[in-house]
Design a protein around this motif. Structure first.
Motif, mmCIF file in Angstrom:
data_model
loop_
_atom_site.group_PDB
_atom_site.id
_atom_site.type_symbol
_atom_site.label_atom_id
_atom_site.label_comp_id
_atom_site.label_asym_id
_atom_site.label_seq_id
_atom_site.Cartn_x
_atom_site.Cartn_y
_atom_site.Cartn_z
ATOM 1 N N ASN A 230 -36.027 -93.125 -23.098
ATOM 2 C CA ASN A 230 -35.607 -92.080 -23.767
ATOM 3 C C ASN A 230 -33.833 -92.290 -24.098
ATOM 4 O OD1 ASN A 230 -38.029 -91.117 -24.454
ATOM 5 N ND2 ASN A 230 -37.879 -89.572 -22.921
ATOM 6 N N GLU A 233 -32.983 -95.146 -26.087
ATOM 7 C CA GLU A 233 -33.205 -94.866 -27.409
ATOM 8 C C GLU A 233 -32.313 -94.329 -28.041
ATOM 9 O OE1 GLU A 233 -37.260 -93.072 -28.637
ATOM 10 O OE2 GLU A 233 -37.937 -94.916 -27.666
ATOM 11 N N THR A 234 -31.805 -93.281 -27.156
ATOM 12 C CA THR A 234 -30.724 -92.541 -27.696
ATOM 13 C C THR A 234 -29.509 -93.297 -27.830
ATOM 14 O OG1 THR A 234 -31.665 -90.534 -26.499
ATOM 15 C CG2 THR A 234 -29.275 -90.097 -27.195
ATOM 16 N N LEU A 236 -29.138 -96.445 -28.377
ATOM 17 C CA LEU A 236 -29.244 -97.196 -29.480
ATOM 18 C C LEU A 236 -28.691 -96.511 -30.792
ATOM 19 C CD1 LEU A 236 -30.078 -99.868 -30.839
ATOM 20 C CD2 LEU A 236 -32.666 -98.999 -30.942
ATOM 21 N N LYS A 237 -29.570 -95.211 -30.739
ATOM 22 C CA LYS A 237 -29.137 -94.393 -32.084
ATOM 23 C C LYS A 237 -27.469 -94.276 -32.109
ATOM 24 C CE LYS A 237 -33.303 -92.045 -32.950
ATOM 25 N NZ LYS A 237 -34.127 -91.312 -31.805
ATOM 26 N N GLU A 238 -26.721 -93.807 -31.043
ATOM 27 C CA GLU A 238 -25.351 -93.559 -31.047
ATOM 28 C C GLU A 238 -24.514 -94.770 -31.286
ATOM 29 O OE1 GLU A 238 -25.876 -92.152 -26.855
ATOM 30 O OE2 GLU A 238 -24.435 -90.361 -27.288
ATOM 31 N N GLN A 240 -25.901 -97.230 -33.334
ATOM 32 C CA GLN A 240 -26.404 -97.658 -34.640
ATOM 33 C C GLN A 240 -25.165 -96.766 -35.601
ATOM 34 O OE1 GLN A 240 -30.469 -96.766 -34.370
ATOM 35 N NE2 GLN A 240 -30.759 -99.086 -34.938
ATOM 36 N N THR A 241 -24.490 -95.807 -35.202
ATOM 37 C CA THR A 241 -23.570 -95.031 -35.905
ATOM 38 C C THR A 241 -22.244 -95.940 -36.255
ATOM 39 O OG1 THR A 241 -22.323 -93.813 -34.135
ATOM 40 C CG2 THR A 241 -24.214 -92.795 -35.289
ATOM 41 N N ASP A 244 -24.209 -102.175 -36.697
ATOM 42 C CA ASP A 244 -25.819 -102.506 -37.464
ATOM 43 C C ASP A 244 -26.578 -103.382 -36.430
ATOM 44 O OD1 ASP A 244 -27.899 -102.575 -39.195
ATOM 45 O OD2 ASP A 244 -26.819 -104.246 -40.517
ATOM 46 N N LYS A 246 -30.657 -103.673 -34.406
ATOM 47 C CA LYS A 246 -32.002 -102.991 -34.518
ATOM 48 C C LYS A 246 -32.398 -102.766 -32.978
ATOM 49 C CE LYS A 246 -34.660 -105.138 -38.371
ATOM 50 N NZ LYS A 246 -33.556 -106.103 -38.707
#
Ligand code: ADP
Ligand code: MG
Length: 388
Positions: A230, A233-234, A236-238, A240-241, A244, A246
């Motif tokens: 988790n 994953e978090t 990665l999302k941060e 990705q802002t 670019d 995957k």
């Protein structure tokens, strides 16, 4: 081994019919830990220890299971019409899950089976006895019923799918891939972002791979594993802002340093730091090995341990004792924790003439410091799952 197991099979289930035998290895990961669910590289190899299955088709829809490793449970009976998870099904949830996953892909299993299992992998120690049992089941069912179009990689994916969705363990693809695709004297350099892979020779002339089992397993293992997933994953999302990508495996060290402030929490930043740097270390380690630089490979293994201990925080006291002891022992090229963490095994590369001393010294000192009796396996790298 095979003949003895067939004898046992016949003593339990009786004579007759066509009896077939399969073997599936365990695996050890040499470097690239906790990268397989972050789109990074891993470098596992199949072991010569593993799991055997002796199996025969039945005429009805009954499936009978017996494991020599769980002999107290005797024969456990189920049916092709009852491929659902249940607590009381115990270890048989693994083979049942694989059959369920195959049926879900449209491979309807026409008849039941009588099955005997025997494994030489210590269970729950991070050498993937569960993945071994899954790929073994998939292979046997595929070959017994002539299911065409299922490749060894498909069997790995089916095993992972069943472990994720039937047994509720959110594992990555590394274990099943290594077990299905292993090759004697080689490790598999696998890019988990697209499953492209290369074999690299690990035929070490002057050294052996020694696995040390700490014989401890802290209960944290499952919850912490999910926490780490988790956190990554978090993170990665941060990221990705601002960039670019995957997966965390897409970033170089320099890119990570440039973008890391997008990760707001310092703990999460450490987790992502491990995932990115461990992936790069794995790429460098394989290049070093291919260039014949085993010493450099060992140093990268050591760095991997430090990162898993300090940034990813999946080691534990007992494992650190074993790794510290290994590092201060003459003839040790590299040593690190392997597997999910919080106990289980370490993997070390030890010069041939130092192996006896390594086992003696670590065994005694570990006992003295922790009260536990370590176990040692000087392993050979074997082939992937096959009929025997
Ligand atoms: P690991 O995969 O690290 O060895 P797991 O906890 O994921 O540890 O899987 C271990 C479980 O897999 C065992 O508790 C058992 O349910 C099943 N298993 C593995 N090997 C065997 C075997 N030889 N016979 C029966 N069940 C097995
Ligand atoms: Mg497992």
């Amino acid at each position: 081994m095979k003949a003895k197991l067939i004898e046992k099979f016949v003593s339990i289930y009786g004579e007759g019919g066509e009896i077939r035998s399969f073997f599936s290895p365990g695996r050890v990961n040499l470097i690239g830990e906790h990268t397989d669910y972050n789109g990074g590289h891993v470098f596992p190899c199949a072991l010569s220890i593993g799991t055997y299955m002796i199996v025969r088709k039945r005429e009805d829809r009954t499936i009978r299971f017996y494991s020599e490793n769980f002999s107290k449970l005797g024969v456990i009976e189920t049916s092709l019409d009852d491929l659902v998870y249940s607590e009381k099904a115990g270890w048989t949830n693994y083979p049942k899950g694989v059959m369920w996953a195959m049926e879900g892909r449209g491979y309807k299993i026409p008849t039941g089976m009588d099955i005997l299992i025997y494994g030489t992998i210590p269970n729950g120690s991070g050498l993937s006895s569960s993945a071994s049992l899954e790929v073994l089941t998939g292979l046997a069912v595929r070959d017994l019923f002539g299911f065409e179009g299922i490749s060894m990689i498909d069997l790995a994916l089916i095993g992972q799918y069943s472990e994720n969705n039937f047994n509720g363990c959110n594992c990555g693809i590394m274990d099943q891939f290594a077990v299905a695709m292993g090759k004697k004297d080689h490790a598999i350099f696998l890019d988990t972002s697209d499953l492209s892979y290369e074999y690299a020779s690990v035929k070490l002339e002057n050294a052996k791979i020694v696995i040390t089992n700490s014989k401890v397993k802290h209960s944290l293992v499952d919850s912490a594993y999910n926490d780490r997933r988790n956190e990554c994953e978090t993170a990665l999302k941060e990221l990705q802002t601002v960039v670019d990508i995957k997966g965390l495996g897409d970033l170089s060290e320099e890119e990570f340093e440039k973008y890391k402030d997008a990760i707001k929490d310092p703990v999460r930043q450490k987790r992502a730091h491990h995932a990115v740097y461990e992936n790069q270390r794995t790429i460098q380690a394989v290049a070093a090995l291919n260039a014949g630089d085993v010493e450099k490979f060992g140093k990268l293994m050591n760095a991997s341990h430090v990162s898993l201990r300090d940034d990813y925080e999946v080691s534990c006291e007992e494992i650190d004792v074993l790794v510290d002891l290994a590092w201060e022992t003459e003839g040790v090229i590299g040593s690190r924790i392997t597997g999910g963490g919080f106990g289980g095994c370490t993997v070390s590369i030890v010069k041939n003439d130092a192996v006896d001393h390594f086992i003696d010294k670590l065994g005694k000192a570990y006992k003295e410091k922790t009260g536990h009796e370590a176990e040692f396996y000087v392993v050979e790298i074997g082939d992937g799952a096959k009929e025997i």
